[in-house]
Design a protein around this motif. Structure first.
Motif, PDB file in Angstrom:
ATOM      1  N   LYS A   1     -18.192   6.059 -38.433  1.00  0.00           N
ATOM      2  CA  LYS A   1     -16.820   5.616 -38.735  1.00  0.00           C
ATOM      3  C   LYS A   1     -16.679   5.070 -40.147  1.00  0.00           C
ATOM      4  O   LYS A   1     -15.563   4.845 -40.618  1.00  0.00           O
ATOM      5  CB  LYS A   1     -16.386   4.531 -37.742  1.00  0.00           C
ATOM      6  CG  LYS A   1     -16.131   5.040 -36.348  1.00  0.00           C
ATOM      7  CD  LYS A   1     -14.887   5.877 -36.347  1.00  0.00           C
ATOM      8  CE  LYS A   1     -14.166   5.793 -35.031  1.00  0.00           C
ATOM      9  NZ  LYS A   1     -12.902   6.504 -35.075  1.00  0.00           N
ATOM     10  N   GLY A   2     -17.788   4.838 -40.811  1.00  0.00           N
ATOM     11  CA  GLY A   2     -17.769   4.210 -42.130  1.00  0.00           C
ATOM     12  C   GLY A   2     -16.798   4.809 -43.115  1.00  0.00           C
ATOM     13  O   GLY A   2     -15.945   4.098 -43.658  1.00  0.00           O
ATOM     14  N   PRO A   3     -16.865   6.095 -43.376  1.00  0.00           N
ATOM     15  CA  PRO A   3     -15.963   6.682 -44.371  1.00  0.00           C
ATOM     16  C   PRO A   3     -14.480   6.541 -44.017  1.00  0.00           C
ATOM     17  O   PRO A   3     -13.636   6.433 -44.895  1.00  0.00           O
ATOM     18  CB  PRO A   3     -16.381   8.156 -44.388  1.00  0.00           C
ATOM     19  CG  PRO A   3     -17.788   8.163 -43.893  1.00  0.00           C
ATOM     20  CD  PRO A   3     -17.856   7.048 -42.889  1.00  0.00           C
ATOM     21  N   GLU A   4     -14.178   6.543 -42.728  1.00  0.00           N
ATOM     22  CA  GLU A   4     -12.783   6.434 -42.287  1.00  0.00           C
ATOM     23  C   GLU A   4     -12.257   5.003 -42.367  1.00  0.00           C
ATOM     24  O   GLU A   4     -11.118   4.770 -42.755  1.00  0.00           O
ATOM     25  CB  GLU A   4     -12.687   6.929 -40.840  1.00  0.00           C
ATOM     26  CG  GLU A   4     -11.337   6.737 -40.198  1.00  0.00           C
ATOM     27  CD  GLU A   4     -11.364   7.007 -38.701  1.00  0.00           C
ATOM     28  OE1 GLU A   4     -10.444   6.547 -38.017  1.00  0.00           O
ATOM     29  OE2 GLU A   4     -12.304   7.676 -38.214  1.00  0.00           O
ATOM     30  N   LEU A   5     -13.103   4.026 -41.995  1.00  0.00           N
ATOM     31  CA  LEU A   5     -12.632   2.650 -41.821  1.00  0.00           C
ATOM     32  C   LEU A   5     -12.951   1.694 -42.972  1.00  0.00           C
ATOM     33  O   LEU A   5     -12.203   0.746 -43.199  1.00  0.00           O
ATOM     34  CB  LEU A   5     -13.223   2.059 -40.539  1.00  0.00           C
ATOM     35  CG  LEU A   5     -12.809   2.703 -39.225  1.00  0.00           C
ATOM     36  CD1 LEU A   5     -13.527   2.039 -38.063  1.00  0.00           C
ATOM     37  CD2 LEU A   5     -11.300   2.636 -39.038  1.00  0.00           C
ATOM     38  N   PHE A   6     -14.050   1.915 -43.684  1.00  0.00           N
ATOM     39  CA  PHE A   6     -14.533   0.904 -44.630  1.00  0.00           C
ATOM     40  C   PHE A   6     -14.374   1.360 -46.068  1.00  0.00           C
ATOM     41  O   PHE A   6     -14.544   2.533 -46.397  1.00  0.00           O
ATOM     42  CB  PHE A   6     -15.989   0.564 -44.321  1.00  0.00           C
ATOM     43  CG  PHE A   6     -16.200   0.204 -42.874  1.00  0.00           C
ATOM     44  CD1 PHE A   6     -15.527  -0.858 -42.299  1.00  0.00           C
ATOM     45  CD2 PHE A   6     -17.046   0.948 -42.073  1.00  0.00           C
ATOM     46  CE1 PHE A   6     -15.697  -1.174 -40.965  1.00  0.00           C
ATOM     47  CE2 PHE A   6     -17.226   0.639 -40.732  1.00  0.00           C
ATOM     48  CZ  PHE A   6     -16.548  -0.432 -40.174  1.00  0.00           C
ATOM     49  N   SER A   7     -14.073   0.400 -46.935  1.00  0.00           N
ATOM     50  CA  SER A   7     -13.774   0.730 -48.327  1.00  0.00           C
ATOM     51  C   SER A   7     -15.015   0.963 -49.183  1.00  0.00           C
ATOM     52  O   SER A   7     -14.901   1.425 -50.306  1.00  0.00           O
ATOM     53  CB  SER A   7     -12.927  -0.376 -48.958  1.00  0.00           C
ATOM     54  OG  SER A   7     -13.666  -1.577 -49.029  1.00  0.00           O
ATOM     55  N   GLY A   8     -16.166   0.654 -48.675  1.00  0.00           N
ATOM     56  CA  GLY A   8     -17.388   0.867 -49.445  1.00  0.00           C
ATOM     57  C   GLY A   8     -18.574   0.973 -48.510  1.00  0.00           C
ATOM     58  O   GLY A   8     -18.429   0.941 -47.284  1.00  0.00           O
ATOM     59  N   PRO A   9     -19.757   1.075 -49.079  1.00  0.00           N
ATOM     60  CA  PRO A   9     -20.956   1.178 -48.242  1.00  0.00           C
ATOM     61  C   PRO A   9     -21.204  -0.127 -47.485  1.00  0.00           C
ATOM     62  O   PRO A   9     -20.812  -1.202 -47.933  1.00  0.00           O
ATOM     63  CB  PRO A   9     -22.072   1.460 -49.249  1.00  0.00           C
ATOM     64  CG  PRO A   9     -21.559   0.971 -50.550  1.00  0.00           C
ATOM     65  CD  PRO A   9     -20.062   1.109 -50.500  1.00  0.00           C
ATOM     66  N   LEU A  10     -21.844  -0.001 -46.339  1.00  0.00           N
ATOM     67  CA  LEU A  10     -22.181  -1.182 -45.548  1.00  0.00           C
ATOM     68  C   LEU A  10     -23.274  -1.970 -46.249  1.00  0.00           C
ATOM     69  O   LEU A  10     -24.203  -1.400 -46.801  1.00  0.00           O
ATOM     70  CB  LEU A  10     -22.670  -0.768 -44.159  1.00  0.00           C
ATOM     71  CG  LEU A  10     -21.733   0.085 -43.319  1.00  0.00           C
ATOM     72  CD1 LEU A  10     -22.390   0.388 -41.975  1.00  0.00           C
ATOM     73  CD2 LEU A  10     -20.413  -0.608 -43.113  1.00  0.00           C
ATOM     74  N   SER A  11     -23.148  -3.275 -46.211  1.00  0.00           N
ATOM     75  CA  SER A  11     -24.183  -4.161 -46.738  1.00  0.00           C
ATOM     76  C   SER A  11     -24.908  -4.764 -45.540  1.00  0.00           C
ATOM     77  O   SER A  11     -24.352  -5.606 -44.826  1.00  0.00           O
ATOM     78  CB  SER A  11     -23.540  -5.261 -47.581  1.00  0.00           C
ATOM     79  OG  SER A  11     -24.472  -6.268 -47.867  1.00  0.00           O
ATOM     80  N   ILE A  12     -26.138  -4.325 -45.296  1.00  0.00           N
ATOM     81  CA  ILE A  12     -26.914  -4.803 -44.145  1.00  0.00           C
ATOM     82  C   ILE A  12     -28.036  -5.682 -44.668  1.00  0.00           C
ATOM     83  O   ILE A  12     -28.891  -5.236 -45.434  1.00  0.00           O
ATOM     84  CB  ILE A  12     -27.493  -3.626 -43.332  1.00  0.00           C
ATOM     85  CG1 ILE A  12     -26.368  -2.735 -42.837  1.00  0.00           C
ATOM     86  CG2 ILE A  12     -28.343  -4.141 -42.178  1.00  0.00           C
ATOM     87  CD1 ILE A  12     -26.832  -1.453 -42.176  1.00  0.00           C
ATOM     88  N   GLU A  13     -28.015  -6.952 -44.267  1.00  0.00           N
ATOM     89  CA  GLU A  13     -29.030  -7.900 -44.702  1.00  0.00           C
ATOM     90  C   GLU A  13     -29.935  -8.263 -43.533  1.00  0.00           C
ATOM     91  O   GLU A  13     -29.455  -8.645 -42.464  1.00  0.00           O
ATOM     92  CB  GLU A  13     -28.375  -9.156 -45.255  1.00  0.00           C
ATOM     93  CG  GLU A  13     -27.543  -8.888 -46.492  1.00  0.00           C
ATOM     94  CD  GLU A  13     -26.963 -10.161 -47.060  1.00  0.00           C
ATOM     95  OE1 GLU A  13     -27.710 -11.148 -47.212  1.00  0.00           O
ATOM     96  OE2 GLU A  13     -25.750 -10.165 -47.334  1.00  0.00           O
TER      97      GLU A  13
END
Length: 98
Positions: free
Chosen positions: A77-89
């Protein structure tokens, strides 16, 4: 004892904030099915800023979570919902009160 965690920060695309909120709310059912995930929280910081925080007792649980259905759904869903890459810490917890 929980000693490991993940924190993911998410920024909704314009006009997608409520879709992100619903998407994250639906994740609790998947998190409940993960035996290695001790705690799972979907967070909203502001109108378009969201996050996910989860805890694990062992690295095997964290690894399974990162390879499981929630992570796969976030990536799909990332490309559809989020404005940038996920930041996973990846986080090592130093103390907790449960």
């Amino acid at each position: 004892m929980v000693k490991l965690a993940l924190f993911v920060r998410l920024e909704a695309r314009p006009g997608k904030a409520e879709d992100v909120a619903r998407f994250l709310e639906s994740g609790v059912a998947l998190a409940n099915a993960e035996s290695g995930t001790v705690h799972w929280y979907a967070l909203r910081f502001g109108p378009t800023s969201f996050g996910v925080f989860d805890t694990f007792a062992a690295e095997s649980g964290r690894k399974a979570h990162l390879e499981g259905p929630i992570a796969k759904a976030l990536m799909a869903k990332g490309p559809e919902l989020f404005s940038g890459p996920l930041s996973i810490e990846r986080i090592d917890l130093l103390g907790a009160k449960a």
